[in-house]
Design an enzyme around this catalytic site. Sequence first.
Site, short mmCIF file in Angstrom:
data_model
loop_
_atom_site.label_atom_id
_atom_site.label_comp_id
_atom_site.label_asym_id
_atom_site.label_seq_id
_atom_site.Cartn_x
_atom_site.Cartn_y
_atom_site.Cartn_z
N GLY A 171 7.13 -2.84 -12.18
CA GLY A 171 8.42 -3.39 -11.74
C GLY A 171 8.85 -4.65 -12.46
N GLU A 181 0.16 -1.75 -4.88
CA GLU A 181 0.94 -2.30 -3.76
C GLU A 181 0.20 -2.10 -2.44
OE1 GLU A 181 4.60 -0.25 -4.61
OE2 GLU A 181 4.98 -1.56 -6.32
N GLY A 215 8.05 4.61 -11.32
CA GLY A 215 8.52 4.05 -10.05
C GLY A 215 10.04 3.97 -10.01
N SER A 261 6.76 0.09 -15.38
CA SER A 261 8.01 -0.17 -16.09
C SER A 261 8.39 0.88 -17.12
CB SER A 261 7.99 -1.56 -16.74
OG SER A 261 7.95 -2.56 -15.76
N GLU A 308 -2.25 1.75 -14.27
CA GLU A 308 -1.05 0.94 -14.03
C GLU A 308 -1.42 -0.54 -14.02
OE1 GLU A 308 2.18 3.38 -11.82
OE2 GLU A 308 0.94 2.41 -10.33
N ASN A 361 7.31 8.08 -8.40
CA ASN A 361 6.80 7.40 -7.21
C ASN A 361 7.99 6.69 -6.58
OD1 ASN A 361 5.60 5.78 -5.30
ND2 ASN A 361 4.56 4.44 -6.78
N HIS A 383 -2.70 2.76 -5.04
CA HIS A 383 -1.62 2.02 -5.72
C HIS A 383 -1.81 0.52 -5.48
CE1 HIS A 383 2.27 0.54 -6.96
NE2 HIS A 383 2.46 1.71 -7.57
N LYS A 430 8.32 5.26 -3.81
CA LYS A 430 8.02 4.07 -2.96
C LYS A 430 8.83 4.14 -1.67
CE LYS A 430 6.93 1.60 -7.13
NZ LYS A 430 6.49 0.37 -7.71
P1 PGA Z 1 7.68 0.96 -11.94
O1 PGA Z 1 6.56 1.37 -10.88
O2 PGA Z 1 7.91 2.14 -12.82
O3 PGA Z 1 8.88 0.61 -11.11
O4 PGA Z 1 7.14 -0.22 -12.70
C1 PGA Z 1 5.49 2.17 -11.22
C2 PGA Z 1 4.62 2.39 -10.02
O5 PGA Z 1 4.57 1.50 -9.15
O6 PGA Z 1 3.97 3.43 -9.89
#
Ligand code: PGA
Length: 253
Positions: free
Chosen positions: A176, A103, A235, A214, A170, A11, A101, A13
């Site tokens: 993150g 976010e 991510g 993460s 998630e 992903n 997601h 982003k």
């Molecule tokens: P991350 O993000 O691996 O940076 O924690 C995962 C995601 O948002 O899908």
Amino acid sequence: MTNELKYFIGNWKMFGDYGSIEIIKKIHNFNTKFTKNYKNSKIILCVPSTLISFFNKKLKSKLISIGGQNCHHEQKYGPFTGSISSSMLKKVGAKYVIIGHSENRKEGETNLLLKKKISSAIKENLVVIFCIGESYLQKKNGKTFSVLRKQLKSSINKKFNHNKIIIAYEPIWSIGTGKIPKIEDLRKTFKFIIKEYKKNFSLKNHPVVLYGGSVNDRNISVFSSIPEISGFLIGGASQSSKKFIDIIKNYYK
Ligand code: PGA
């Protein structure tokens, strides 16, 4: 090595430009070389909409699929400034789309809106990567299972084509942050999601459920001990070909 198909989904982003094709080429070369060893892995990169068509044209390969990161709930066209529909994603070559997601949920996406988005994406024959997960506070208050149950029940319809839905668990507090769930907790959560999904939608087959939050080349081996995890939504680490490749290598070590 397990025979079951494992998904490694990047992903990206808000990241990437035309030059980022180099990242994809490196992942592709790795995948071609190691296809024999890793034939049970499926690599998908969910990139910004601005890059889907370009990457698809450059890549011409079935080893990596390209996906989008969100879509509007209206399936075709409409007066929605700045939005992109599932049919528009499909037309530029996306095969997958992330929906729900955290976010985006944070920006106001409700379970009901997400249901409409999932429906529109499935109608376009896209595979939906539907994200669910609890916040830190919800976890602390013992609400994880009830949150996940509600997210599944309110956004997924029994009548949807369930072969077109991949669930990505998630935990919001893990995205993150470098924090990952305790392995016993994660196993219980995966068992819960799978049971709940099958019960709600009267399915015989196991749904595909991924872990995201993460994931990196150092902690990936921890997850390989949980057979219920069908893959990963990655991510930050997917923005580097080396990190992404090392995740796959270390998973199978
Ligand atoms: P991350 O993000 O691996 O940076 O924690 C995962 C995601 O948002 O899908």
